[in-house]
Design an enzyme around this catalytic site. Structure first.
Site: not given
Ligand code: PAF
Length: 336
Positions: A59, A62-63, A65, A202, A238-239, A241
């Site tokens: 969940g 972001h982009q 995902h 990845k 992107m993460s 966190r």
């Protein structure tokens, strides 16, 4: 198993992104919380002649995902039924880790998924583990960060999937229960959803390789797609966190992607000595205020460390900026 087409490290222009703000035809995915209902849904889709593709997530989408969803949509020439799982898996967090503060925004996630127009179902189970009597007695309503107590109780979950060698180095060294938790929950999701295809990012390179190996070794009839890293315009991978980084920490954290790009540029020019490359990255990250967990240069499939870059390798980095542990990597092949 195959990887979707590579994109340049600091540009996501060629990665298959869905822009959820401009999608024309939003479509509400069906939210499924029950295991049996999920399996029945999947079987119905397959009976309709569809390829079932799953995108496992925790969940706070972001982009990055959404690019996994895009890869899932492109996974087959047949019609594809896409399931996104949203489940924060407790067993991959050690007690000292950030399970309790892991960000979540289920309503926001649903909006983003609806606006892609391609996601058919969201699997959001309340809990996927059988809890033992010991845990039930001791339960305080607090977060459960790992399941050792259930094992001790004697009637709770006690079956684990381990990819014995691949789980050990890099992230596995500082997060000893992580890959056991990931391999186990992904196996459970595979058994519940019975997908034809599953997509993993990845960015979590070791995780992707662990899953590929598990699928091969345990004969899951599932194609695993590795989807390229999606980055912010300035290069930060992107993460979920990233939201915990202060502005200053975020700026400093850019040293990760920059040092990886420099290392690749250097390697392609002939600077292939791994000890030197790793020292340089450690020095750069430390000078910018990061605390390095590891920098490793390993073969892409086996994740065996190498001393010289003379084939397909990946440089993997984990470093803390403030209270946030970030990971990133870059693939290099000096022969191509
Ligand atoms: O990468 C993640 O978000 C998680 O590790 C995964 C694969 C969903 C398993 O919980």
């Amino acid at each position: 198993m195959h990887a979707v087409s590579p994109c340049p490290l600091l540009s996501d222009s060629s990665s298959p992104l869905i822009d959820w703000t401009t999608m024309a035809a939003p479509r509400e995915p069906e939210v499924i919380r029950d295991k049996a209902a999920m399996r029945a849904w999947s079987r119905r889709r397959r009976a309709e002649g569809k390829t079932v593709a799953v995108v496992p997530t925790m969940g706070y989408l972001h982009q990055g995902h959404l690019s996994l969803i895009s890869a899932a949509a492109a996974a087959s020439a047949d019609p594809v039924a896409i399931v996104v799982t949203i489940y924060v898996n407790p067993s991959q967090f050690a007690p000292s880790e950030d399970l309790a503060t892991y960000p979540s925004d289920f309503a926001g996630d649903l909006r983003k998924l609806a606006s892609t127009g391609v996601v058919d179902a969201v699997f959001n189970p309340p809990d996927l583990y059988v809890r033992g009597a010991g845990r039930r007695a001791a339960a305080t309503g607090g977060a459960i960060s790992c399941l050792e107590e259930e094992e001790a109780a004697g009637d709770g979950h006690e079956t684990w999937v381990r990819v014995e060698r691949l789980e050990k180095g890099m992230c596995g060294a500082s997060r000893p229960v992580f890959f056991r938790g990931v391999a186990t929950i992904v196996s459970k999701l595979f058994n519940i959803i019975e997908p034809d295809v599953a997509v993993f990012g990845k960015k979590d390179y070791q995780q992707w390789r662990v899953i590929c190996r598990m699928v091969r070794d345990l004969d899951f009839a599932i194609e695993i797609i590795g989807s390229e890293i999606v980055r912010e315009a300035d290069g930060l991978a992107m993460s979920s966190r990233n939201v915990h980084l202060s502005r200053e920490e975020r700026e400093k954290a850019l040293s990760i992607s920059r040092s990886l790009v420099d290392a690749r540029t250097g390697a392609l020019k002939g600077n292939t000595d791994c000890k030197q490359i790793k020292n340089k990255i450690v020095q750069t990250l430390t000078e910018t205020g990061g605390q390095v967990d590891y920098v490793e240069i390993v073969e892409q499939e086996s994740l065996v460390p190498v001393e010289q870059i003379d084939g397909p390798v990946v440089i993997c980095v984990a470093a803390w900026f403030g209270k946030v542990r970030l990971i990133d990597n870059i693939e290099i092949d000096t022969r191509s």
